[in-house]
Motif scaffolding. Structure first.
Motif, PDB file in Angstrom:
ATOM      1  N   ILE A  66       0.857  -1.198   0.000  1.00 48.34           N
ATOM      2  CA  ILE A  66       0.000   0.000   0.000  1.00 48.34           C
ATOM      3  C   ILE A  66       0.895   1.251   0.000  1.00 48.34           C
ATOM      4  N   ALA A  67       1.975   1.191   0.802  1.00 48.94           N
ATOM      5  CA  ALA A  67       2.904   2.336   0.849  1.00 48.94           C
ATOM      6  C   ALA A  67       3.534   2.566  -0.521  1.00 48.94           C
ATOM      7  N   VAL A  68       3.913   1.480  -1.187  1.00 45.65           N
ATOM      8  CA  VAL A  68       4.535   1.612  -2.516  1.00 45.65           C
ATOM      9  C   VAL A  68       3.531   2.189  -3.506  1.00 45.65           C
ATOM     10  N   ALA A  69       2.286   1.686  -3.453  1.00 46.11           N
ATOM     11  CA  ALA A  69       1.256   2.153  -4.399  1.00 46.11           C
ATOM     12  C   ALA A  69       0.969   3.639  -4.195  1.00 46.11           C
ATOM     13  N   LEU A  70       1.017   4.091  -2.928  1.00 45.00           N
ATOM     14  CA  LEU A  70       0.685   5.485  -2.639  1.00 45.00           C
ATOM     15  C   LEU A  70       1.887   6.417  -2.787  1.00 45.00           C
ATOM     16  N   ALA A  71       3.069   5.960  -2.276  1.00 47.04           N
ATOM     17  CA  ALA A  71       4.213   6.877  -2.164  1.00 47.04           C
ATOM     18  C   ALA A  71       5.209   6.734  -3.304  1.00 47.04           C
ATOM     19  N   GLU A  72       5.356   5.516  -3.829  1.00 48.63           N
ATOM     20  CA  GLU A  72       6.436   5.332  -4.806  1.00 48.63           C
ATOM     21  C   GLU A  72       5.954   5.262  -6.252  1.00 48.63           C
ATOM     22  N   THR A  73       5.010   4.372  -6.517  1.00 41.94           N
ATOM     23  CA  THR A  73       4.637   4.100  -7.915  1.00 41.94           C
ATOM     24  C   THR A  73       4.248   5.358  -8.696  1.00 41.94           C
ATOM     25  N   PRO A  74       3.362   6.216  -8.163  1.00 39.84           N
ATOM     26  CA  PRO A  74       2.970   7.374  -8.984  1.00 39.84           C
ATOM     27  C   PRO A  74       4.165   8.281  -9.307  1.00 39.84           C
ATOM     28  N   ILE A  75       5.097   8.401  -8.356  1.00 41.52           N
ATOM     29  CA  ILE A  75       6.226   9.323  -8.544  1.00 41.52           C
ATOM     30  C   ILE A  75       7.264   8.727  -9.488  1.00 41.52           C
ATOM     31  N   VAL A  76       7.630   7.462  -9.275  1.00 41.82           N
ATOM     32  CA  VAL A  76       8.696   6.891 -10.120  1.00 41.82           C
ATOM     33  C   VAL A  76       8.203   6.648 -11.549  1.00 41.82           C
ATOM     34  N   GLU A 151      10.558   2.233   5.301  1.00 37.33           N
ATOM     35  CA  GLU A 151      11.745   2.054   4.458  1.00 37.33           C
ATOM     36  C   GLU A 151      11.366   2.186   2.986  1.00 37.33           C
ATOM     37  N   LEU A 152      10.227   1.595   2.627  1.00 31.73           N
ATOM     38  CA  LEU A 152       9.785   1.649   1.228  1.00 31.73           C
ATOM     39  C   LEU A 152       9.476   3.097   0.830  1.00 31.73           C
ATOM     40  N   ALA A 153       8.822   3.839   1.738  1.00 33.13           N
ATOM     41  CA  ALA A 153       8.502   5.243   1.427  1.00 33.13           C
ATOM     42  C   ALA A 153       9.780   6.080   1.360  1.00 33.13           C
ATOM     43  N   TRP A 158      15.437   8.240  -3.417  1.00 30.75           N
ATOM     44  CA  TRP A 158      16.616   7.565  -3.996  1.00 30.75           C
ATOM     45  C   TRP A 158      16.243   6.952  -5.353  1.00 30.75           C
ATOM     46  N   ARG A 159      15.053   6.356  -5.422  1.00 25.19           N
ATOM     47  CA  ARG A 159      14.605   5.719  -6.671  1.00 25.19           C
ATOM     48  C   ARG A 159      14.500   6.769  -7.778  1.00 25.19           C
ATOM     49  N   VAL A 160      13.952   7.949  -7.435  1.00 27.22           N
ATOM     50  CA  VAL A 160      13.820   9.013  -8.440  1.00 27.22           C
ATOM     51  C   VAL A 160      15.214   9.458  -8.886  1.00 27.22           C
ATOM     52  N   ALA A 161      16.133   9.591  -7.924  1.00 26.03           N
ATOM     53  CA  ALA A 161      17.511   9.984  -8.267  1.00 26.03           C
ATOM     54  C   ALA A 161      18.159   8.943  -9.184  1.00 26.03           C
ATOM     55  N   GLN A 162      17.922   7.660  -8.892  1.00 32.21           N
ATOM     56  CA  GLN A 162      18.450   6.590  -9.755  1.00 32.21           C
ATOM     57  C   GLN A 162      17.940   6.774 -11.190  1.00 32.21           C
ATOM     58  N   ILE A 163      16.634   6.951 -11.312  1.00 37.07           N
ATOM     59  CA  ILE A 163      15.993   7.016 -12.639  1.00 37.07           C
ATOM     60  C   ILE A 163      16.489   8.225 -13.423  1.00 37.07           C
ATOM     61  N   VAL A 164      16.555   9.382 -12.751  1.00 37.65           N
ATOM     62  CA  VAL A 164      16.939  10.617 -13.440  1.00 37.65           C
ATOM     63  C   VAL A 164      18.423  10.588 -13.800  1.00 37.65           C
ATOM     64  N   THR A 165      19.265  10.090 -12.898  1.00 37.59           N
ATOM     65  CA  THR A 165      20.709  10.070 -13.164  1.00 37.59           C
ATOM     66  C   THR A 165      21.043   9.059 -14.261  1.00 37.59           C
TER      67      THR A 165
END
Ligand SMILES: [Zn+2]
Length: 300
Positions: A66-76, A151-153, A158-165
């Motif tokens: 649920i945390a990934v669906a709310l905090a990570e997936t839409p952003i990454v 931790e997932l949130a 970091w995930r966004v930084a990985q993708i952009v870099t």
């Protein structure tokens, strides 16, 4: 680069990501297959056998999803689409053939996850969350999905930084995410592979015996084998340790060695509890006998 090449490049790198249903089938199929195989050929003796532990780990996984669906997936997802549109990132500058660009992005995502894993152990605030994953007294496929939602949130920036870099396209991101989930299920599993096969596999990818050493209560063993996919990153950084017999390893975190220490409510609250002191590995336990082989040699 000719316009023909550029068109081909644009076409391939804007290819759609892996469909979610296919990714879910691969990951779900891997989990079920490993769960069955672990029962037939267990690698380590269970400390807390039975359904309560598995149920607890799956409950942590559900909250984490649920945390990934709310905090990570839409952003990454947006970050990968934007990187693709604007052609940002390292791999876009290399002007590689489209298939090689995707491969390079997947490999670099794997490497930068190695760095994040090191940070989750080295930065005390991050360790409080990552310790919840390590506190499990056993190690099997269900441990692979047992991460604290915090931790997932926290990993989202970091995930966004990985993708952009790196310049990770939506296709490369979906391949990496699917491969990563399958890989972490595999190397957390309690599956005893034929030793010679595992020895060969560990030259390329992270295997159950290799990752079991990272889950040891001993600090010098926990501070090794940080890779999540390819094992080359531990070889490059000289953090590979394979010469620890599996039967000698105590899985977990120092100070959390009883079943009453690892309940669901306690795990969820643990990172926020100022009373809890979390050692980053136990340094008081006696040193092991010299295994007589270099750290890069896998032992049974
Ligand atoms: Zn770890």
């Amino acid at each position: 680069m000719t316009s023909k090449h550029r068109d081909a490049n644009d076409q391939a790198t804007t290819a759609s990501p892996i469909p979610r249903w296919l990714s879910a089938c691969i990951v779900g199929g891997t989990f079920l297959t490993l769960a069955l195989l672990e029962r037939r050929r267990p690698l380590r003796r269970p400390i807390e056998p039975g359904l309560p532990r598995t149920g607890r780990n799956l409950a942590m996984a559900t909250i984490g999803s649920i945390a990934v669906a709310l905090a990570e997936t839409p952003i990454v997802t947006r970050a990968a689409a934007m990187v693709e549109r604007r052609r940002w990132g390292l791999v876009k500058r290399l002007r590689l053939p489209p298939w090689l660009e995707v491969c390079a992005a997947v490999v670099l995502m794997d490497y930068s996850l190695y760095l994040w894993h090191v940070l989750t152990h080295r930065v005390p605030a991050l360790w409080r969350f990552h310790a919840v994953h390590h506190i499990d007294l056993d190690l099997d496929a269900s441990t692979a999905v047992r991460f604290h939602f915090g931790e997932l949130a926290l990993s989202t920036p970091w995930r966004v930084a990985q993708i952009v870099t790196i310049g990770t396209s939506p296709l490369a991101l979906s391949i990496w995410q699917t491969a990563l989930l399958a890989s972490i299920l595999f190397h957390h599993s309690n599956l005893e592979l034929p030793f010679e096969i595992e020895r060969r596999l560990s030259r390329t990818i992270v295997t159950p015996r290799m990752h079991g050493i990272h889950h040891s209560v001993l600090r010098r063993e926990m501070d090794s084998n940080w890779s999540s996919g390819l094992s080359v990153w531990d070889r490059l950084h000289r953090t590979l340790r394979l010469n620890v017999p599996q039967m000698d390893i105590t899985i977990g975190v120092s100070g959390f060695q009883s079943v009453s220490d690892v309940g669901l409510a306690r795990m969820l609250a643990l990172p926020f509890d100022p009373e809890v002191r979390l050692a980053a590995g136990d340094e008081d336990l006696p040193a092991r006998q010299d295994p007589g082989v270099p750290a890069t040699f896998l032992v049974p």
